[in-house]
Design a protein around this motif. Structure first.
Motif, PDB file in Angstrom:
ATOM      1  N   ILE A 295       0.860  -1.182   0.000  1.00 59.03           N
ATOM      2  CA  ILE A 295       0.000   0.000   0.000  1.00 59.03           C
ATOM      3  C   ILE A 295       0.896   1.231   0.000  1.00 59.03           C
ATOM      4  O   ILE A 295       1.597   1.476   0.987  1.00 59.03           O
ATOM      5  CB  ILE A 295      -0.917   0.021   1.234  1.00 59.03           C
ATOM      6  N   PRO A 296       0.935   2.004  -1.074  1.00 53.75           N
ATOM      7  CA  PRO A 296       1.782   3.201  -1.094  1.00 53.75           C
ATOM      8  C   PRO A 296       1.418   4.145   0.055  1.00 53.75           C
ATOM      9  O   PRO A 296       0.252   4.362   0.367  1.00 53.75           O
ATOM     10  CB  PRO A 296       1.464   3.829  -2.452  1.00 53.75           C
ATOM     11  N   SER A 297       2.432   4.656   0.730  1.00 55.27           N
ATOM     12  CA  SER A 297       2.213   5.555   1.853  1.00 55.27           C
ATOM     13  C   SER A 297       3.446   6.424   2.043  1.00 55.27           C
ATOM     14  O   SER A 297       4.568   5.991   1.791  1.00 55.27           O
ATOM     15  CB  SER A 297       1.910   4.766   3.129  1.00 55.27           C
ATOM     16  N   GLU A 298       3.227   7.642   2.506  1.00 53.15           N
ATOM     17  CA  GLU A 298       4.334   8.562   2.767  1.00 53.15           C
ATOM     18  C   GLU A 298       4.563   8.753   4.255  1.00 53.15           C
ATOM     19  O   GLU A 298       5.428   9.526   4.662  1.00 53.15           O
ATOM     20  CB  GLU A 298       4.027   9.949   2.151  1.00 53.15           C
ATOM     21  N   PRO A 307     -10.634  -5.283  13.755  1.00 56.23           N
ATOM     22  CA  PRO A 307     -10.722  -6.425  14.673  1.00 56.23           C
ATOM     23  C   PRO A 307     -10.889  -7.778  13.991  1.00 56.23           C
ATOM     24  O   PRO A 307     -10.467  -8.796  14.551  1.00 56.23           O
ATOM     25  CB  PRO A 307     -11.950  -6.082  15.530  1.00 56.23           C
ATOM     26  N   ASP A 308     -11.500  -7.819  12.792  1.00 54.98           N
ATOM     27  CA  ASP A 308     -11.676  -9.100  12.114  1.00 54.98           C
ATOM     28  C   ASP A 308     -10.464  -9.506  11.293  1.00 54.98           C
ATOM     29  O   ASP A 308     -10.413 -10.608  10.738  1.00 54.98           O
ATOM     30  CB  ASP A 308     -12.929  -9.087  11.235  1.00 54.98           C
ATOM     31  N   GLY A 309      -9.458  -8.639  11.188  1.00 53.65           N
ATOM     32  CA  GLY A 309      -8.253  -8.968  10.444  1.00 53.65           C
ATOM     33  C   GLY A 309      -8.414  -8.928   8.943  1.00 53.65           C
ATOM     34  O   GLY A 309      -7.507  -9.324   8.205  1.00 53.65           O
ATOM     35  N   ASN A 310      -9.554  -8.437   8.450  1.00 56.03           N
ATOM     36  CA  ASN A 310      -9.815  -8.425   7.013  1.00 56.03           C
ATOM     37  C   ASN A 310      -9.431  -7.112   6.339  1.00 56.03           C
ATOM     38  O   ASN A 310      -9.451  -7.021   5.106  1.00 56.03           O
ATOM     39  CB  ASN A 310     -11.297  -8.696   6.729  1.00 56.03           C
ATOM     40  N   ALA A 311      -9.097  -6.095   7.125  1.00 59.52           N
ATOM     41  CA  ALA A 311      -8.802  -4.786   6.532  1.00 59.52           C
ATOM     42  C   ALA A 311      -7.805  -4.036   7.399  1.00 59.52           C
ATOM     43  O   ALA A 311      -7.554  -4.387   8.560  1.00 59.52           O
ATOM     44  CB  ALA A 311     -10.085  -3.975   6.374  1.00 59.52           C
ATOM     45  N   VAL A 328      -7.580   9.322   7.170  1.00 60.07           N
ATOM     46  CA  VAL A 328      -7.567   7.890   7.466  1.00 60.07           C
ATOM     47  C   VAL A 328      -8.284   7.143   6.345  1.00 60.07           C
ATOM     48  O   VAL A 328      -9.386   7.524   5.930  1.00 60.07           O
ATOM     49  CB  VAL A 328      -8.249   7.590   8.818  1.00 60.07           C
ATOM     50  N   TYR A 329      -7.670   6.056   5.875  1.00 65.11           N
ATOM     51  CA  TYR A 329      -8.211   5.268   4.780  1.00 65.11           C
ATOM     52  C   TYR A 329      -8.298   3.803   5.187  1.00 65.11           C
ATOM     53  O   TYR A 329      -7.551   3.332   6.055  1.00 65.11           O
ATOM     54  CB  TYR A 329      -7.340   5.424   3.525  1.00 65.11           C
ATOM     55  N   ARG A 330      -9.200   3.096   4.532  1.00 65.90           N
ATOM     56  CA  ARG A 330      -9.414   1.669   4.804  1.00 65.90           C
ATOM     57  C   ARG A 330      -9.025   0.851   3.576  1.00 65.90           C
ATOM     58  O   ARG A 330      -9.512   1.103   2.482  1.00 65.90           O
ATOM     59  CB  ARG A 330     -10.878   1.416   5.165  1.00 65.90           C
ATOM     60  N   TYR A 331      -8.138  -0.133   3.795  1.00 66.68           N
ATOM     61  CA  TYR A 331      -7.741  -1.043   2.715  1.00 66.68           C
ATOM     62  C   TYR A 331      -8.337  -2.408   2.992  1.00 66.68           C
ATOM     63  O   TYR A 331      -8.081  -3.010   4.041  1.00 66.68           O
ATOM     64  CB  TYR A 331      -6.216  -1.147   2.618  1.00 66.68           C
ATOM     65  N   ASP A 332      -9.169  -2.921   2.076  1.00 67.22           N
ATOM     66  CA  ASP A 332      -9.770  -4.242   2.200  1.00 67.22           C
ATOM     67  C   ASP A 332      -8.815  -5.276   1.614  1.00 67.22           C
ATOM     68  O   ASP A 332      -8.481  -5.220   0.438  1.00 67.22           O
ATOM     69  CB  ASP A 332     -11.118  -4.283   1.481  1.00 67.22           C
ATOM     70  N   GLN A 336      -8.926  -5.796  -2.200  1.00 67.86           N
ATOM     71  CA  GLN A 336      -7.812  -4.939  -2.618  1.00 67.86           C
ATOM     72  C   GLN A 336      -8.321  -3.558  -3.069  1.00 67.86           C
ATOM     73  O   GLN A 336      -7.909  -3.027  -4.094  1.00 67.86           O
ATOM     74  CB  GLN A 336      -7.000  -5.612  -3.730  1.00 67.86           C
ATOM     75  N   THR A 337      -9.229  -3.006  -2.253  1.00 64.54           N
ATOM     76  CA  THR A 337      -9.778  -1.685  -2.529  1.00 64.54           C
ATOM     77  C   THR A 337      -9.457  -0.743  -1.375  1.00 64.54           C
ATOM     78  O   THR A 337      -9.270  -1.186  -0.232  1.00 64.54           O
ATOM     79  CB  THR A 337     -11.302  -1.748  -2.715  1.00 64.54           C
ATOM     80  N   THR A 338      -9.409   0.550  -1.666  1.00 69.08           N
ATOM     81  CA  THR A 338      -9.120   1.570  -0.661  1.00 69.08           C
ATOM     82  C   THR A 338     -10.216   2.614  -0.662  1.00 69.08           C
ATOM     83  O   THR A 338     -10.648   3.065  -1.732  1.00 69.08           O
ATOM     84  CB  THR A 338      -7.762   2.250  -0.947  1.00 69.08           C
ATOM     85  N   GLU A 339     -10.698   2.982   0.523  1.00 73.81           N
ATOM     86  CA  GLU A 339     -11.730   4.003   0.634  1.00 73.81           C
ATOM     87  C   GLU A 339     -11.426   4.916   1.810  1.00 73.81           C
ATOM     88  O   GLU A 339     -10.763   4.530   2.771  1.00 73.81           O
ATOM     89  CB  GLU A 339     -13.114   3.370   0.808  1.00 73.81           C
TER      90      GLU A 339
END
Length: 451
Positions: A295-298, A307-311, A328-332, A336-339
């Motif tokens: 996941i690209p990040s700076e 908590p479920d370990g899925n994201a 703050v972003y969520r990666y599934d 393999q999606t980011t929102e």
């Protein structure tokens, strides 16, 4: 056929042995199974378990699992280590509840023996300790009992402790400490300060950032090879795994183009995330599926598992018209999606990495207004980023390093007053319901609960 006296004697012995074996085989089911033994004492267990029961040799695992029940009912996962059953609750056991564990009669062993009677045990959850590093300039690990206010040091290294982590069961802590070769070794100490021992001699290498797998059997850590010459920096950090039972260690990846620091295990599965500076992002590794993501990040290792370990939730830098701030972003993992979860280009707020409550219903987040005070304040949000409200605000104090206690009713944190060169960090505990704040340690950092 004529048998000699010796031959007749041998046949008599063999016949007797055969009869004895047949008798034992017939008698075993009548003898029954010895009683299984619980693996806890009157002090109780940690809120995250595991609940441990030692069964006799040769037990049939499926038979034992089906005969167990807990009251009040608690969901969770069962693991076996030999004949020892370990139960990991899906949410923490409650501290002020007396639980009843029942084992019905009829549990079977593979040799035909059965448990002839049912068994009932009770257990409670002990009060957690609060650990921290102090003093900040030459640290040792301290723990405090918040019920009594008593505190004491677990280590005595001459101020050589660099960082530490707490085992999920709360029985031990692992820490990194400088050695005489200017490297860092890994040590383990029990929660009462006993059995302090080195578990990994790293020589002139730097071994740091220890992180327990949720079931406590594997330790991930970051390792930097010794500098090539005096005064030089150590090598590129890479994540290694240490098998705590076998004492063996190996890098998580043989690829020299993959670096890794500050590893963090997922609550479930055999997944972990780390900061890969060579690749400029957060690298995730699934050890079972042999899968990796990037996941690209700076912003370095600013991430947390759901908590479920899925994201994953992580921060990403947003460049505004006049300033930069973090959202703050969520990666599934599977999709393999980011929102976006918190913030964005239209929201002039700067957010830290969320920290989930033990039941997963709330996130504690450090928040500051971009055009306001530089101090981060404490807010609560729902996991989807809604229902945000501040629970601790002081424009002159920066709050950080949030850690929920196992019951989810208090938040340990680090705070420092801005605007003064003499300020020292403090460890405090925030009661979520009353919003009251209690200072528990001066000139201290990095709080963590010891369940």
């Amino acid at each position: 056929m004529n048998l000699s006296r010796f031959d007749r004697f041998v046949w008599m012995i063999l016949s007797a042995l055969l009869l004895a074996l047949v008798g034992m085989a017939l008698a075993l089911p009548l003898l029954g199974l010895p009683d299984p033994q619980p693996g806890w004492d009157e002090q109780g267990i940690g809120a995250y378990g595991p609940l441990s029961i030692q069964f006799p040799r040769g037990i049939d695992p499926e038979s034992a699992e089906s005969a167990l029940s807990i009251t009040p009912s608690v969901g969770g996962e069962v693991k076996w280590v030999g004949e020892r059953l370990l139960f990991f609750p899906s949410v923490p056991f409650r501290q002020w509840v007396t639980y009843t564990l029942s084992l019905r009669e009829g549990v079977q062993a593979r040799d035909g023996r059965t448990l002839k009677h049912g068994l009932i045990w009770t257990f409670t959850v002990r009060s957690p300790l609060l650990a921290y590093l102090a003093p900040s300039a030459s640290a040792e690990i301290w723990v405090q009992d918040l019920l009594t206010g008593e505190s004491h040091a677990l280590t005595d290294t001459g101020g050589r402790v660099f960082d530490y982590t707490v085992a999920p069961d709360g029985e031990t802590l692992v820490y990194s400490a400088y050695n005489m070769q200017k490297g860092m070794d890994l040590w383990q100490v029990r929660r009462d300060g006993t059995q302090n021992r080195k578990i990994l001699d790293c020589g002139a290498d730097w071994c740091l950032n220890p992180a327990f797998h949720p079931q406590g059997t594997i330790l991930a850590y970051s390792r930097r090879l010794a500098p090539l010459q005096e005064g030089a920096q150590p090598g590129v950090p890479r994540v290694w795994l240490l098998d705590l039972s076998a004492g063996t260690t190996q890098p998580i990846s043989p690829d020299p183009n993959i670096s890794g620091s500050e590893p963090l295990w997922a609550p479930r599965f055999r997944r972990l995330i780390m900061w890969d500076g060579l690749s400029g992002g957060l690298r995730g590794v699934d050890l079972e599926a042999q899968q990796t993501i990037l996941i690209p990040s700076e912003m370095g290792m600013n991430a947390v598992w759901t908590p479920d370990g899925n994201a994953l939730l992580f921060t990403r830098l947003i460049i505004g018209e006049t300033t930069a701030y973090a959202g703050v972003y969520r990666y599934d993992w599977d999709k393999q999606t980011t929102e976006s979860v918190l913030g964005g280009e239209q929201s002039p707020w700067d957010y830290g990495v969320p920290v989930f409550s033990p039941d997963g219903k709330w996130m504690a987040v450090g928040v500051r207004e971009v055009l306001g005070s530089p101090a981060r304040q404490v807010w609560l949000f729902r996991p989807d980023g809604t229902a945000g409200n501040p629970i601790l605000q002081d424009a002159m104090i920066n709050f950080s390093s949030f850690h929920w206690n196992p019951q989810g009713d208090a938040l340990a944190l680090q705070q420092i007053t801005l605007g003064s060169s003499s300020s020292r960090p403090q460890i405090a505990v925030l009661n979520i319901d009353s919003r009251s704040l209690r200072i528990v340690a001066e000139d201290a950092t990095f709080p963590q609960w010891v369940p």
